[in-house]
Design an enzyme around this catalytic site. Structure first.
Site, PDB file in Angstrom:
ATOM      1  CB  SER A  74      -0.765   0.043   1.287  1.00  0.00           C
ATOM      2  OG  SER A  74      -1.986   1.181   1.195  1.00  0.00           O
ATOM      3  CE  LYS A  92      -3.452  -2.433  -0.217  1.00  0.00           C
ATOM      4  NZ  LYS A  92      -3.439  -2.498  -1.663  1.00  0.00           N
ATOM      5  CG  HIS A 136      -4.927  -1.336   3.494  1.00  0.00           C
ATOM      6  ND1 HIS A 136      -5.174  -0.638   2.308  1.00  0.00           N
ATOM      7  CD2 HIS A 136      -4.112  -0.441   4.298  1.00  0.00           C
ATOM      8  CE1 HIS A 136      -4.045   1.048   2.043  1.00  0.00           C
ATOM      9  NE2 HIS A 136      -3.886   1.081   3.476  1.00  0.00           N
ATOM     10  CG  ASN A 137      -7.641  -1.966  -0.344  1.00  0.00           C
ATOM     11  OD1 ASN A 137      -6.382  -1.504  -0.145  1.00  0.00           O
ATOM     12  ND2 ASN A 137      -7.145  -1.843  -1.521  1.00  0.00           N
ATOM     13  CD  GLU A 191      -7.700   2.863  -0.327  1.00  0.00           C
ATOM     14  OE1 GLU A 191      -6.241   2.283  -0.517  1.00  0.00           O
ATOM     15  OE2 GLU A 191      -8.359   2.513  -1.435  1.00  0.00           O
TER      16      GLU A 191
HETATM   17  C1  6PG Z   1      -3.046   1.400  -1.918  1.00  0.00           C
HETATM   18  C2  6PG Z   1      -4.391   1.042  -2.530  1.00  0.00           C
HETATM   19  C3  6PG Z   1      -4.347   0.498  -3.479  1.00  0.00           C
HETATM   20  C4  6PG Z   1      -5.566   0.130  -5.047  1.00  0.00           C
HETATM   21  C5  6PG Z   1      -6.347   1.717  -5.222  1.00  0.00           C
HETATM   22  C6  6PG Z   1      -7.568   1.206  -6.068  1.00  0.00           C
HETATM   23  O1  6PG Z   1      -3.768   1.187  -0.855  1.00  0.00           O
HETATM   24  O2  6PG Z   1      -2.153   1.623  -2.291  1.00  0.00           O
HETATM   25  O3  6PG Z   1      -5.471   0.627  -1.831  1.00  0.00           O
HETATM   26  O4  6PG Z   1      -4.020  -0.698  -3.602  1.00  0.00           O
HETATM   27  O5  6PG Z   1      -6.147  -0.152  -5.797  1.00  0.00           O
HETATM   28  O6  6PG Z   1      -6.342   2.278  -3.309  1.00  0.00           O
HETATM   29  O7  6PG Z   1      -8.136   1.167  -5.006  1.00  0.00           O
HETATM   30  P1  6PG Z   1      -9.678   1.391  -6.009  1.00  0.00           P
HETATM   31  O8  6PG Z   1      -9.785   1.463  -7.660  1.00  0.00           O
HETATM   32  O9  6PG Z   1     -10.336   0.512  -5.656  1.00  0.00           O
HETATM   33  O10 6PG Z   1     -10.714   2.889  -5.546  1.00  0.00           O
END
Ligand code: 6PG
Length: 472
Positions: free
Chosen positions: A130, A184, A187-188, A191
């Site tokens: 990330s 991960k 985490h997303n 996010e």
């Molecule tokens: C990170 C992000 C990354 C992710 C993008 C796009 O931790 O660097 O999570 O890995 O791929 O943020 O995610 P989306 O296209 O699903 O918004």
């Protein structure tokens, strides 16, 4: 014979290229390979010029350029391309070699791939990376999972290339199988939750108290200087509001189409939470908000059919802005509480043996959700590793109890004015449900028993009961 490379990397799109440069800068000669030759040649002629790179143009040459046991990081598109590459690589490898998938792969795919590689005495690891392009180059947060022996072999490299914070590099051994990609994924999900909550705060500032983009910048900037909300996402949000489109001389953010994309990791978090029976309403709301955003044409048409309230906020502007800060903070804590609860459940379900303090620690730097708050979360799980939910940590409980009035004020105002605050109110609903000694689901049980004889338990005596409800 030329010296062999310590590590190899396949897939020179922007993340791969930056990670390769990071690895080389930290003292590890690297061999690189990309499906299209031109990309490798371009990298060698530009950013890798004069550096300790070994460009290769066939997989055979790539594998031959690596010191045994080979350590290969792959950064290709998640899904079928990963399987295709692994299939091509496998016959070229020797027992003990290590292949690390650094993409956003689905954790169940990683579990399967690890087993397939293990049958050939090969180590396969799934590693969450990330931090976007900048993180890959200057220090990402790394979430490696898979065989522990493979992690041990990779550790000297990973601890150097990861982001560094006061209590160490932002990497740790996550756990066996697909644990790295699982973490991960969550985490997303977090996010997505953070991003949606910030978007709602922006909507409130703009549409309830009428702030201009420049004023919104000031608000986010001041929030980023405070202890509670300081984070990478708040910081970049403040920056976004200062960017003026050179063509139109308007703030660019206001010219961007309000349809959000997604690549799947957030959706997987929701799907998995449903499978494990864990409530993550804030994260779900974030995913659904992206989905609703994609129906732009329908929304435009509906906007002239479905009239909202004609209520305007008439209270104190600054007071409302301060309340939005508290609402954002409380809603964010609830979102993290949900993510951590999901991780705890997955840890026992999949035998990942996750350490929540370590996960909070490695998210403090490099990654997209890095935030001051993570330090407090780390401390909460340090004080009580068996904490059933972050909300009942004494410090968080105290904070949320104190700030709840402002939070409720914001959600109530949003409802009155007609500004959608799906994630902020989902968090409030989570908070109120979680702190309710008695929920109305006794009625649900009665209904289930009424129409389907599903039985119910009673609060006054043990056992399982059924009632013939319609015989009055
Ligand atoms: C990170 C992000 C990354 C992710 C993008 C796009 O931790 O660097 O999570 O890995 O791929 O943020 O995610 P989306 O296209 O699903 O918004």
């Amino acid at each position: 014979m030329a010296a062999l490379a310590k590590v190899g990397l396949i897939g020179l799109a922007v993340m791969g290229e930056n990670l390769a440069l990071n690895i080389e800068r930290n003292g590890f000669p690297i061999a690189v390979y990309n499906r299209t030759e031109a990309k490798t040649k371009e990298l060698m002629a530009t950013r890798a010029k004069g550096k300790n790179f070994i460009p290769t143009f066939t997989l055979e040459a790539f594998v031959a350029a690596l010191e045994p046991p080979r350590k290969i990081i792959i950064l290709v598109k998640a899904g079928a391309p990963v399987d295709a590459l692994l299939k091509q690589l496998q016959p070229l490898l020797s027992p003990g070699d290590i292949v690390i998938d650094g993409g956003n792969s689905l954790f169940t795919d990683t579990e399967r791939r690890e087993k397939e590689y293990a049958q050939a005495d090969l180590n396969f690891m799934g590693m969450g990376v990330s931090g976007g392009e900048e993180g890959a180059l200057w220090g990402p947060s790394l979430m490696p999972g898979g065989p522990i022996v493979a992690y041990q072999a990779m550790e000297p490299i990973l601890t150097k290339i990861a982001a560094q914070v006061t209590d160490g590099p932002c990497v740790t051994y996550i756990g066996p199988g697909g644990a790295g990609h699982y973490v991960k994924m969550v985490h997303n999900g977090i996010e997505y939750g953070d991003m949606q909550l910030i978007a709602e705060a922006y909507d409130l500032l703009k549409n309830v108290v009428g702030l201009t983009p420049a004023e919104i910048h000031d608000v986010f900037k001041s929030w980023n200087q405070g202890e509670e909300l300081q984070s990478f996402l708040i910081e970049i949000t403040a920056d976004i509001f200062t960017y003026i489109d050179p063509e139109t001389h308007q703030p660019l953010v206001e010219l961007i189409l309000d349809k959000a994309g997604q690549k799947g990791t957030g959706k997987w978090t929701s799907q998995n939470a449903l499978d494990l029976g864990i409530a993550i309403p804030t994260i779900n709301a974030a995913i659904e908000s992206r989905i609703i955003s994609s129906f732009k044409d329908q929304r435009v048409a509906a906007s002239s059919v479905l009239t909202g309230p004609s209520h305007f906020y008439t209270g104190d502007k600054q007071k409302f802005i301060d309340s939005v800060a508290s609402a954002l903070y409380c809603a964010k804590v609830c979102s993290y509480a949900q993510g951590m609860a999901l991780l705890a459940a997955a840890s026992s379900e999949y035998k990942y043996n996750l350490t929540l303090t370590e996960l909070s620690r490695i998210w403090k730097g490099g990654c997209i959700i890095r935030a001051n708050l993570l330090d407090k979360i780390q401390q909460a799980f340090k004080h009580n590793p068996l904490l059933p939910n972050l909300l009942v940590d004494p410090e968080f409980a105290q904070e949320l109890t104190t700030k709840q009035e402002q939070w409720r004020e914001v959600v109530a105002t949003a409802a009155k004015v007609g500004v959608p605050c799906t994630a902020m109110s989902a968090s409030l609903g989570y908070f109120d449900s979680y702190r309710s000694e008695r929920l109305p689901l006794n009625l649900t049980q009665a209904q289930r028993d009424f129409f389907g004889a599903h039985t119910y338990e009673r609060i006054d005596k043990p056992g399982s009961f059924h009632t013939e409800w319609n015989i009055r």
